[in-house]
Design a protein around this motif. Structure first.
Motif, PDB file in Angstrom:
ATOM      1  N   ARG A 188      74.832  -7.874  85.232  1.00 30.12           N
ATOM      2  CA  ARG A 188      75.834  -8.299  86.397  1.00 30.12           C
ATOM      3  C   ARG A 188      76.435  -9.620  85.751  1.00 30.12           C
ATOM      4  NH1 ARG A 188      75.629  -7.501  91.772  1.00 30.12           N
ATOM      5  NH2 ARG A 188      73.795  -6.444  91.388  1.00 30.12           N
ATOM      6  N   THR A 189      77.696  -9.948  86.514  1.00 28.17           N
ATOM      7  CA  THR A 189      78.462 -11.010  85.937  1.00 28.17           C
ATOM      8  C   THR A 189      79.340 -11.479  87.083  1.00 28.17           C
ATOM      9  OG1 THR A 189      80.207 -11.734  84.555  1.00 28.17           O
ATOM     10  CG2 THR A 189      80.354  -9.434  85.157  1.00 28.17           C
ATOM     11  N   ASP A 190      79.667 -12.867  87.451  1.00 29.77           N
ATOM     12  CA  ASP A 190      80.404 -12.925  88.212  1.00 29.77           C
ATOM     13  C   ASP A 190      81.930 -12.916  87.528  1.00 29.77           C
ATOM     14  OD1 ASP A 190      78.464 -14.091  89.840  1.00 29.77           O
ATOM     15  OD2 ASP A 190      78.387 -16.023  88.933  1.00 29.77           O
ATOM     16  N   LEU A 191      82.364 -12.707  86.593  1.00 31.79           N
ATOM     17  CA  LEU A 191      83.504 -12.386  86.215  1.00 31.79           C
ATOM     18  C   LEU A 191      84.114 -11.035  86.704  1.00 31.79           C
ATOM     19  CD1 LEU A 191      83.069 -13.063  82.404  1.00 31.79           C
ATOM     20  CD2 LEU A 191      84.171 -14.574  84.030  1.00 31.79           C
ATOM     21  N   PRO A 192      85.565 -11.025  86.772  1.00 28.09           N
ATOM     22  CA  PRO A 192      86.041  -9.755  87.229  1.00 28.09           C
ATOM     23  C   PRO A 192      86.032  -8.755  85.924  1.00 28.09           C
ATOM     24  CG  PRO A 192      87.646 -11.224  87.126  1.00 28.09           C
ATOM     25  CD  PRO A 192      86.361 -11.861  87.032  1.00 28.09           C
ATOM     26  N   ALA A 193      86.518  -7.392  86.064  1.00 30.51           N
ATOM     27  CA  ALA A 193      85.999  -6.816  84.686  1.00 30.51           C
ATOM     28  C   ALA A 193      87.174  -7.044  83.857  1.00 30.51           C
ATOM     29  CB  ALA A 193      86.747  -5.339  85.350  1.00 30.51           C
ATOM     30  N   GLU A 194      88.436  -7.540  84.260  1.00 22.96           N
ATOM     31  CA  GLU A 194      89.137  -8.033  83.153  1.00 22.96           C
ATOM     32  C   GLU A 194      88.612  -9.256  82.405  1.00 22.96           C
ATOM     33  OE1 GLU A 194      92.955  -7.270  81.369  1.00 22.96           O
ATOM     34  OE2 GLU A 194      93.098  -7.170  83.536  1.00 22.96           O
ATOM     35  N   GLY A 195      87.810 -10.099  83.107  1.00 24.19           N
ATOM     36  CA  GLY A 195      87.559 -11.276  82.451  1.00 24.19           C
ATOM     37  C   GLY A 195      86.485 -10.959  81.404  1.00 24.19           C
ATOM     38  N   LEU A 196      85.480  -9.825  82.105  1.00 20.60           N
ATOM     39  CA  LEU A 196      84.373  -9.427  81.214  1.00 20.60           C
ATOM     40  C   LEU A 196      84.710  -8.813  80.022  1.00 20.60           C
ATOM     41  CD1 LEU A 196      81.441  -8.339  81.106  1.00 20.60           C
ATOM     42  CD2 LEU A 196      81.953  -6.500  82.523  1.00 20.60           C
ATOM     43  N   VAL A 252      77.914  -2.575  84.185  1.00 23.67           N
ATOM     44  CA  VAL A 252      77.913  -3.874  84.695  1.00 23.67           C
ATOM     45  C   VAL A 252      78.403  -4.157  85.790  1.00 23.67           C
ATOM     46  CG1 VAL A 252      78.503  -6.312  83.920  1.00 23.67           C
ATOM     47  CG2 VAL A 252      78.186  -4.707  82.352  1.00 23.67           C
ATOM     48  N   GLU A 253      77.468  -4.787  86.907  1.00 22.93           N
ATOM     49  CA  GLU A 253      78.243  -5.027  88.078  1.00 22.93           C
ATOM     50  C   GLU A 253      79.167  -6.294  88.229  1.00 22.93           C
ATOM     51  OE1 GLU A 253      77.813  -3.240  90.644  1.00 22.93           O
ATOM     52  OE2 GLU A 253      76.600  -1.556  90.013  1.00 22.93           O
ATOM     53  N   ALA A 254      80.301  -6.245  88.273  1.00 21.88           N
ATOM     54  CA  ALA A 254      81.325  -7.182  88.116  1.00 21.88           C
ATOM     55  C   ALA A 254      81.912  -7.699  89.422  1.00 21.88           C
ATOM     56  CB  ALA A 254      82.578  -6.973  87.151  1.00 21.88           C
ATOM     57  N   ALA A 255      82.365  -8.972  89.342  1.00 17.25           N
ATOM     58  CA  ALA A 255      82.882  -9.422  90.666  1.00 17.25           C
ATOM     59  C   ALA A 255      83.808  -8.352  91.495  1.00 17.25           C
ATOM     60  CB  ALA A 255      83.659 -10.671  90.498  1.00 17.25           C
ATOM     61  N   ASP A 256      84.484  -7.424  90.668  1.00 16.75           N
ATOM     62  CA  ASP A 256      85.290  -6.449  91.503  1.00 16.75           C
ATOM     63  C   ASP A 256      84.957  -5.220  91.348  1.00 16.75           C
ATOM     64  OD1 ASP A 256      85.992  -6.589  88.838  1.00 16.75           O
ATOM     65  OD2 ASP A 256      88.013  -6.686  88.939  1.00 16.75           O
ATOM     66  N   GLY A 257      83.612  -4.917  91.217  1.00 16.90           N
ATOM     67  CA  GLY A 257      82.899  -3.580  91.192  1.00 16.90           C
ATOM     68  C   GLY A 257      82.328  -3.300  89.924  1.00 16.90           C
ATOM     69  N   PRO A 258      81.720  -2.016  89.862  1.00 11.24           N
ATOM     70  CA  PRO A 258      81.167  -1.597  88.828  1.00 11.24           C
ATOM     71  C   PRO A 258      81.960  -1.416  87.492  1.00 11.24           C
ATOM     72  CG  PRO A 258      81.166   0.315  90.231  1.00 11.24           C
ATOM     73  CD  PRO A 258      81.811  -1.094  90.829  1.00 11.24           C
ATOM     74  N   VAL A 259      81.396  -1.645  86.269  1.00  8.70           N
ATOM     75  CA  VAL A 259      82.283  -1.361  85.069  1.00  8.70           C
ATOM     76  C   VAL A 259      81.418  -0.645  84.308  1.00  8.70           C
ATOM     77  CG1 VAL A 259      83.097  -2.499  82.926  1.00  8.70           C
ATOM     78  CG2 VAL A 259      83.430  -3.893  85.176  1.00  8.70           C
ATOM     79  N   LEU A 260      81.959   0.533  83.988  1.00  7.82           N
ATOM     80  CA  LEU A 260      81.149   1.560  83.089  1.00  7.82           C
ATOM     81  C   LEU A 260      81.412   1.505  81.593  1.00  7.82           C
ATOM     82  CD1 LEU A 260      80.844   2.580  85.974  1.00  7.82           C
ATOM     83  CD2 LEU A 260      81.252   4.911  85.047  1.00  7.82           C
ATOM     84  N   VAL A 261      80.551   1.225  80.859  1.00  5.13           N
ATOM     85  CA  VAL A 261      80.929   1.178  79.281  1.00  5.13           C
ATOM     86  C   VAL A 261      80.465   2.303  78.624  1.00  5.13           C
ATOM     87  CG1 VAL A 261      80.203  -0.263  77.323  1.00  5.13           C
ATOM     88  CG2 VAL A 261      80.119  -1.350  79.654  1.00  5.13           C
ATOM     89  N   TYR A 262      81.430   3.285  78.035  1.00  7.71           N
ATOM     90  CA  TYR A 262      80.960   4.232  77.083  1.00  7.71           C
ATOM     91  C   TYR A 262      81.264   4.137  75.882  1.00  7.71           C
ATOM     92  CZ  TYR A 262      81.700   6.944  81.885  1.00  7.71           C
ATOM     93  OH  TYR A 262      81.469   7.277  82.952  1.00  7.71           O
ATOM     94  N   ASP A 263      80.764   5.123  74.883  1.00  3.72           N
ATOM     95  CA  ASP A 263      80.972   4.840  73.563  1.00  3.72           C
ATOM     96  C   ASP A 263      82.375   5.348  73.505  1.00  3.72           C
ATOM     97  OD1 ASP A 263      78.414   3.951  72.336  1.00  3.72           O
ATOM     98  OD2 ASP A 263      77.743   6.120  72.101  1.00  3.72           O
ATOM     99  N   ARG A 264      83.096   4.945  72.347  1.00  6.38           N
ATOM    100  CA  ARG A 264      84.634   5.315  72.491  1.00  6.38           C
ATOM    101  C   ARG A 264      84.487   6.858  71.754  1.00  6.38           C
ATOM    102  NH1 ARG A 264      89.292   2.690  68.519  1.00  6.38           N
ATOM    103  NH2 ARG A 264      90.855   4.347  68.836  1.00  6.38           N
TER     104      ARG A 264
END
Length: 282
Positions: free
Chosen positions: A9-17, A100-112
């Motif tokens: 979890r983070t208080d950052l928006p996805a862009e900042g994360l 990651v639960e960011a300030a503007d919603g979930p952020v999904l991290v995939y392998d490239r």
């Protein structure tokens, strides 16, 4: 540097994360898609990842395509993508490493994923250097390997209860040297059979079943069968659509012909049946 794989979890928006995690290699927003999502390729100390968000809650910038869905609906689709990743384990599905639960919603991290995206804008489909054209002209062994993985992955998805929606060449990442397939952006897949509640469903008309244009029509495994067959027919014939040119031979061409019949009752009853018929033809 933020470790995307260690953060819940983070208080950052996805862009900042993403900015805090490493170097952005590419950004995908309203300039390349009309979904309203914002995604990135990012190089971190832990590796390179594809990171997907629901975008911002703000209206789209002036001149941007209008997203099909608002922010809350896009968040729901990301939750669906998470459910798919948790319910199906198949090597052709993109590997989800973290949420990651960011300030503007979930952020999904995939392998490239390795390889290139086969779907390209319509203006590039005539370009022989495009991944679209190069895949259509690839040796039969490469194309058949990719199509086999596509069917096997969807048989696994079907066993877990998923019905394809908005499956098209823009979901196919292919390593043209090895024939390795990675499926991406399956967020709009539906859990179980349903009915057409939109009239014209999400998707590319090149691959959509007739029922995906008919309000109230059933959407189920036979719908997925049609789309899979259309993708196989499109690329397996080198874009000619003539099954006499199908790269897998006459028996496999008959399988694809049955899969893509307009009448639902004449198609295979399930993706599993289609995959088994394909395997026998090979």
């Amino acid at each position: 540097m933020t470790d995307l794989l260690a953060l819940a979890r983070t208080d950052l928006p996805a862009e900042g994360l993403v900015a805090s995690a490493g170097r952005t290699l590419a950004r995908y927003d309203h300039r390349t898609q009309d979904s309203g999502n914002i995604s990135w390729l990012v190089a971190t100390e832990q590796g390179e990842y594809f990171v997907k968000s629901a975008g911002t809650r703000e209206p789209p910038p002036p001149g941007a395509p209008i997203p099909y869905l608002d922010h809350a609906a896009r968040v729901r689709l990301l939750r669906s993508a998470l459910e798919i990743a948790q319910s199906v384990d198949h090597p052709a599905l993109s590997r989800l490493r973290a949420v990651v639960e960011a300030a503007d919603g979930p952020v999904l991290v995939y392998d490239r994923a390795p390889g290139e995206l086969i779907g390209v804008p319509s203006a590039r489909r005539s370009d022989p250097a495009s991944p679209y054209r190069r895949f259509a002209a690839a040796p039969p062994g490469i194309r058949l390997t990719v199509l086999g993985q596509l069917l096997e992955a969807h048989a696994a998805l079907e066993r877990a209860g998923w019905v394809a929606c908005d499956l098209y060449d823009g979901c196919l990442m292919v390593d043209l040297a090895t024939g390795r397939l990675t499926l991406i952006d399956l967020d709009t897949y539906r859990r179980g059979a349903s009915t057409n509640d939109m009239g014209r469903m999400f998707g590319s008309s090149r691959f959509m079943a007739p029922e995906e244009f008919e309000l109230g029509a059933p959407l189920d495994s036979r719908t997925t069968v049609f789309t899979l067959g259309r993708i196989a027919r499109h690329f397996g014939t080198g874009l000619t659509e003539d099954l006499a040119h199908f790269c897998g031979g006459a028996e496999a061409a008959e399988v694809i012909d049955r899969a893509t019949r307009p009448s639902r009752s004449e198609r295979f009853g399930s993706v599993g049946e289609l995959a088994a018929a394909w395997a026998r033809a090979m």
